[in-house]
Design a protein around this motif. Structure first.
Motif: not given
Ligand code: TXA
Ligand code: MG
Length: 351
Positions: A273-294
């Motif tokens: 799981g990744i807690i990301a800011t809107q600006e950075n969220a799209k920069k993470y890559r990987g099928k095993h990631l759950e990205i949440r924009v805070i």
């Protein structure tokens, strides 16, 4: 604890159903537990003056009995009804910030039972800035003791769904007033100390308090000093915590993204799981990631508002590990980081 049916009732704030609020108030008087919205987080309410009722709160939450409850009142003059002395500074803060997200610690009068104060001779008190909450208190015709309406240790509830998740079958009614406004619990200031001490940071900041009453200090335990026990008993427990391990990554934005990305890559067999800011969220890559924009980086209010919901999301998603970008800064950001660092068990990597 005996299972009971929990009535989940949506309240229309434009057209308040007085009969429902009367019924809820009556149930408080009969010793039952009612969850209700406040401007900070949802509260789990019981008659603050009835030890049998407050005892039920500890059971429903699985809360240690030495962790005192906040008493919620609807009118300032109720403080006097509770036999408490009011100093000039207390009066100034009450006039300025109540109703609102400020809890003051005052000397306890014998009227307030020790089950409510966790055995302490002081008592925490506030007037919530939420119409549903205040009407409930008025109809109950007694002060209402209310901790956050979560199971002890879990993130505080910012919407009725969160309360239901944790309290279904354990409480009589859930008054659903929609999502709360602030999303972090009230600032706690101990007014029995001189200078007054902030025991828990919140939306009312140190600067705002100092503008009204002069010097205010932080409880040393909040400043990350080791071996110092927090003065608010609740602050010493691992708290606000999702099931998965959480680590906060702090530093220059691009470096933070790179660090989280490389940590995630090393664990491609896990769900991250990744807690990301809107600006950075799209920069993470990987099928095993759950990205949440805070929220957007600069949108401090939304970060505060969304934090607990995001932490709960990761429990639902059953992630194995969570990385969060840091939101360090002043004012409300201190409160955000206080909760995030607690959720992580103080685990931070600086890059
Ligand atoms: O925003 C809030 O304050 C929410 C809403 C529902 O009003 N309530 C809340 O309650 O956060 P709770 O129980 O989750 O947190 C209360 C905190 C705990 O850390 C407790 O130890 C501290 O207040 N506290 C209560 N009475 C105290 C006292 N007499 N002295 C020091 N700390 C106290
Ligand atoms: Mg709590």
């Amino acid at each position: 604890m005996k299972e009971q049916k929990t009535k989940w009732i949506e309240i229309d704030r434009q057209k308040m159903d007085i009969e429902i609020l009367k019924e809820a108030g009556e149930k408080i008087r009969q010793g039952e537990l009612i969850a209700f919205p406040t401007e900070t987080v949802y509260g789990l309410g019981a008659d603050a003056l009835n030890p049998d009722s407050t005892e039920k709160i500890y059971q429903a939450k699985g809360r240690p009995s030495d962790n005192p409850l906040i008493i919620h009142i609807a009118e300032y003059k109720e403080i006097q009804r509770l036999g408490m002395e009011i100093s000039p500074k207390v009066e100034v803060l009450a006039k300025k910030f109540w109703p609102g997200p400020l809890t003051m610690i005052l000397k306890k009068h014998q009227m307030v039972p020790y089950t409510t104060t966790g055995g302490l001779d002081t008592v925490a008190i506030r007037i919530p800035d939420d119409k549903i909450a205040r009407m409930l208190i008025r109809y109950a015709n007694t002060p209402i003791a209310a901790p956050s309406a979560n199971t002890s240790g879990r993130p505080s509830p910012t919407k009725a769904e969160h309360v239901y998740e944790d309290m279904q079958g354990k409480i009589s009614m859930l008054l659903d007033g929609g999502e709360v406004g602030i999303g972090l619990e009230s600032t706690i200031i101990d007014m029995t100390l001189d200078p007054p001490e902030i025991l828990r940071p919140g939306a009312i900041t140190k600067e705002m308090l100092e503008r009204e009453i002069g010097k205010v200090v932080y409880d040393e335990a909040l400043m990350g000093k080791e071996n110092i026990i927090a003065k608010a008993p609740g602050m010493k427990y691992r708290h606000y915590a999702p099931n998965a391990k959480l680590i906060v990554i702090e530093g220059e934005s691009q470096k933070v993204v790179e660090k989280i990305q490389s940590l995630a890559l090393q664990q491609s067999h896990k769900k991250i799981g990744i807690i990301a800011t809107q600006e950075n969220a799209k920069k993470y890559r990987g099928k095993h990631l759950e990205i949440r924009v805070i929220a957007a980086k600069k949108d401090t209010k939304s970060i505060a508002h969304n934090l607990f919901a995001v932490l709960r999301d990761f429990d639902t998603l059953h992630v194995d590990m969570i990385y969060s970008e840091s939101f360090a800064g002043d004012g409300l950001r201190l409160a955000i980081m206080n909760r995030l660092m607690k959720a992580s068990g103080q685990k931070k990597i600086e890059v």
